[in-house]
Structure formats: C-alpha cells, structure tokens
Design an enzyme around this catalytic site. Structure first.
Site, PDB file in Angstrom:
ATOM      1  CG  MET A 209      25.408  -1.298   0.397  1.00 37.97           C
ATOM      2  SD  MET A 209      25.964  -0.987  -1.302  1.00 37.97           S
ATOM      3  CE  MET A 209      26.802   0.581  -1.110  1.00 37.97           C
ATOM      4  CG  HIS A 210      27.171  -6.543   5.338  1.00 39.82           C
ATOM      5  ND1 HIS A 210      25.830  -6.285   5.269  1.00 39.82           N
ATOM      6  CD2 HIS A 210      27.294  -7.877   5.548  1.00 39.82           C
ATOM      7  CE1 HIS A 210      25.158  -7.401   5.450  1.00 39.82           C
ATOM      8  NE2 HIS A 210      26.014  -8.388   5.603  1.00 39.82           N
ATOM      9  NE  ARG A 211      23.599  -9.950   2.190  1.00 43.25           N
ATOM     10  CZ  ARG A 211      23.689 -10.997   2.998  1.00 43.25           C
ATOM     11  NH1 ARG A 211      24.685 -11.853   2.847  1.00 43.25           N
ATOM     12  NH2 ARG A 211      22.801 -11.209   3.946  1.00 43.25           N
ATOM     13  NE  ARG A 244      34.849  -6.841   4.512  1.00 45.46           N
ATOM     14  CZ  ARG A 244      34.256  -7.495   3.508  1.00 45.46           C
ATOM     15  NH1 ARG A 244      34.968  -7.899   2.486  1.00 45.46           N
ATOM     16  NH2 ARG A 244      32.974  -7.746   3.520  1.00 45.46           N
ATOM     17  CG  ASP A 283      24.416  -5.399   1.559  1.00 43.49           C
ATOM     18  OD1 ASP A 283      24.343  -5.217   2.790  1.00 43.49           O
ATOM     19  OD2 ASP A 283      25.504  -5.327   0.937  1.00 43.49           O
TER      20      ASP A 283
END
Length: 364
Positions: A209-211, A244, A283
């Site tokens: 997941m990064h969005r 992040r 994602d």
C-alpha cells in the site's frame, strides 16, 4: 543514425525501458544505425536503486541523472523541466520516449515538444477516470501532445481514438513491464531475510500500500489493516513497507503475530514473493499486471483501475477502499474459487522488439 532519448523517473519506469534498451542494443550490435541515451530524472530517490538494481535489469547506469527529486509536485515538475531542457540542449535526439504516468513523463514530454522534438509515449491511452489521481492528469496531458502512442490494450486504443487521435499514430504493441518479468522469471530470488526465505509456497499473502487515499488518513489505514488481519485467517501477511507508510504504521502501533513488515525488496526478490504467494493485496497498478501473468490472485484496494484488462482477462479483482468490502474476496480466495489467468493479447515478452521496429520505421 536514429538517436533516441529514453526517460525514466521511478523504479517501475526502468523496468519498462529495460527491454527497449535490450532491443536497441541488439539492433545496434547487428550494425543498424540506432543508438540511445538513458536519462534518469531523479524524481524518486530510492536507496535500492544502486548499481545492483541496474545489474538485475541488465542495463547500464543512466547516462544522465537530473537529480530533480523532492519538493512539491510543482517544484518537482519545474526542476525536471529545467534539467531536461539542458540535457536536450547538450544531447539533442531525434525522438524522446517516455513511459508510464509519473511526473517525469509529463514534464519531459512538455519540454521536448517545446523544443520541437517528437515524443512517443509507451503505455499511452490508459485511463482510470479518476481526476483526483496525479497520474491521471499526467496521462491526459502527456497524451494530448504525444506524436506516437505505444499501447498495452485495445481499450487504450479506444480511449485515444475517442480523444481524436488518428489510428496511424496508435501502435498496439503489448506491455514492456511483462517483457522484463518474463525475461527474469527464471532468475527470481528468495529474499535474504531468513523468515521470508523459508516461507512455504502459497502459505502467505503479500501486501503493498502506498497511495495517499489508503495510507495518509490514519483512521482509514488502521481500519484497513485490522480488516486485513482479521480476514487473513491463519495466513501470514508480508508487507514490504514504504518508509513514509512505515512512520504512520509505527505511530498507530499496528502489530500482530501474523503481520510481518519488511524493508523494500529488490525487483527479483519482490516478484519471487509474489510468484509464490497465496495472493497479493495491493493498491499498485503495475503489480496487478505482474500478478496476473504469474497467475497469482490479486485484490486491488482501489475504487477504479486504469488496467481493466487485468480484471477481464487476468487474476485481479477491484475490492475498493472500504475495509468492509474485503471479507467476501478473502473468503473466496481461501476456498480456492479464484479465477485463472486467461492470457492478455501481446503480453508475450516481445513488446520492446515491436516498439523499436516501429520507431525505426517512423523516424529511422
């Protein structure tokens, strides 16, 4: 002599240009008048993008690194344009080739066109319909000024035709990301970490997941992680975490004995994990393509996709961003009732050869 400048700004871009480099080199070694220059905009600083990264893809280090990472989207776009204008002034090509949909794609297309240099877009024409995604804006603007389009699907062709692009400028060639995957399939490598190396095939899930829509809102991320942990049953979840996202997860204190955070993995290690996973939950757009070709079930945590062929013909399902949607898909997955890869036209490992042949025909 046909001189092509290839632009890449992020790790996936290099996976898309690597086969094109191989195809150009093959023709150059055969005595054909063709050469290239590889420009890294520096859009994404990634400590994994060392010499080893380029060795894995069997490509040289970039000829130029513009070092344009950091800052806001506007600052980054401006820095790339300034750097790329200088690059083109010093090394003017016959054509600039951009890939994908990152900021570099947009910035370098605009810069090239203002210097009256033709632009070709690899992965032209794909659309999600979601204008809240920076990538969608990058695609639309890039395609509005592109000279020739190399497309991955018939739907991409239709999108371009609907926007007024003539068929003579649309070239359906397939997917260079899949060229790289098929070329590297026999070289996929278990991760060095002992726990990951010793996982039994089909006994775990891979999560990415990064969005911003999924990871920036703490409450939303917490709810999704809790739904994933609860729904996974006895299956461990392997989560290679972007730095992040890792900070947010640490702040939320999300821990579980079946949830295993990992540092970002190399291309060969990550795809080894995906190939042997029970399923991948993501994602990302690109991972849906790779998972489909490897016939690994894929659950996409998004409300839309620019790659509908991975749903129609691949192993991908669009779960959405509501955590309550997840359980039925996980239940179906655990019963083994998931669809099989049907084969996507021209995703055959020969896309780059078709691209370079067409470039020589158009600009040679």
């Amino acid at each position: 002599m046909l001189n092509i400048t290839l632009v890449a700004g992020a790790r996936p871009n290099f996976m898309k240009v690597a086969p094109i480099i191989h195809a150009i080199r093959h023709r150059k070694e055969a005595g054909e008048p063709i050469d290239y220059r590889l420009v890294h905009t520096g859009q994404h600083y990634d400590r994994k993008m060392s010499g080893d990264f380029f060795e894995q893809l069997e490509i040289p280090n970039p000829d130029s690194n513009l070092g344009a990472g950091g800052g806001s989207q506007a600052e980054q776009t401006a820095a790339i344009m300034i750097g790329f204008e200088k690059e083109l002034g010093a090394n003017r090509p016959d054509v600039v080739l951009v890939v994908g949909d990152v900021t570099s794609t947009l910035a370098c297309s605009i810069t090239s066109k203002k210097l009256l240099i033709p632009v070709v877009h690899v992965e032209g024409g794909i659309r999600s319909g979601d204008m809240s995604m920076p990538e969608e804006i990058n695609r639309i603007v890039t395609d509005s000024i592109t000279d020739h389009f190399f497309t991955t699907s018939e739907l991409a062709n239709e999108n371009l035709q609907k926007s007024g692009v003539g068929e003579d400028r649309i070239h359906f060639v397939g997917n260079t990301m899949i060229d790289t995957l098929l070329h590297k399939m026999d070289q996929l490598t278990p991760p060095s970490e002992a726990y990951l190396r010793n996982l039994a095939p089909k006994s775990y899930f891979v999560l990415t997941m990064h969005r911003p829509a999924n990871v920036d809102e703490e409450g939303k991320l917490k709810a999704m992680m809790e739904a994933l942990i609860a729904g996974a049953g006895d299956y461990p979840i392997i989560f290679p975490v972007h730095p992040r996202t890792a900070k947010v997860l640490q702040k939320l204190g999300i821990k579980h004995e079946r949830l295993h955070y990992a540092d970002p993995l190399s291309y060969l290690e990550f795809n080894y994990l995906v190939k042997n996973a029970k399923a991948v939950i993501t994602d990302s757009g690109g991972i849906t393509e790779e998972a489909s070709v490897m016939n690994v079930p894929c659950l996409t945590l998004r409300d839309n996709t620019e790659r509908p062929e991975t749903i129609a013909l691949g192993t991908n399902e669009l779960v959405g961003t509501d955590p309550s949607n997840l359980q039925p898909y996980l239940d179906r997955l655990k019963t083994g009732a998931w669809k099989e890869y049907q084969g996507i036209p021209l995703w055959d490992g020969k896309t780059a050869v078709r691209i370079v042949e067409k470039l020589q025909e158009i600009y040679g």
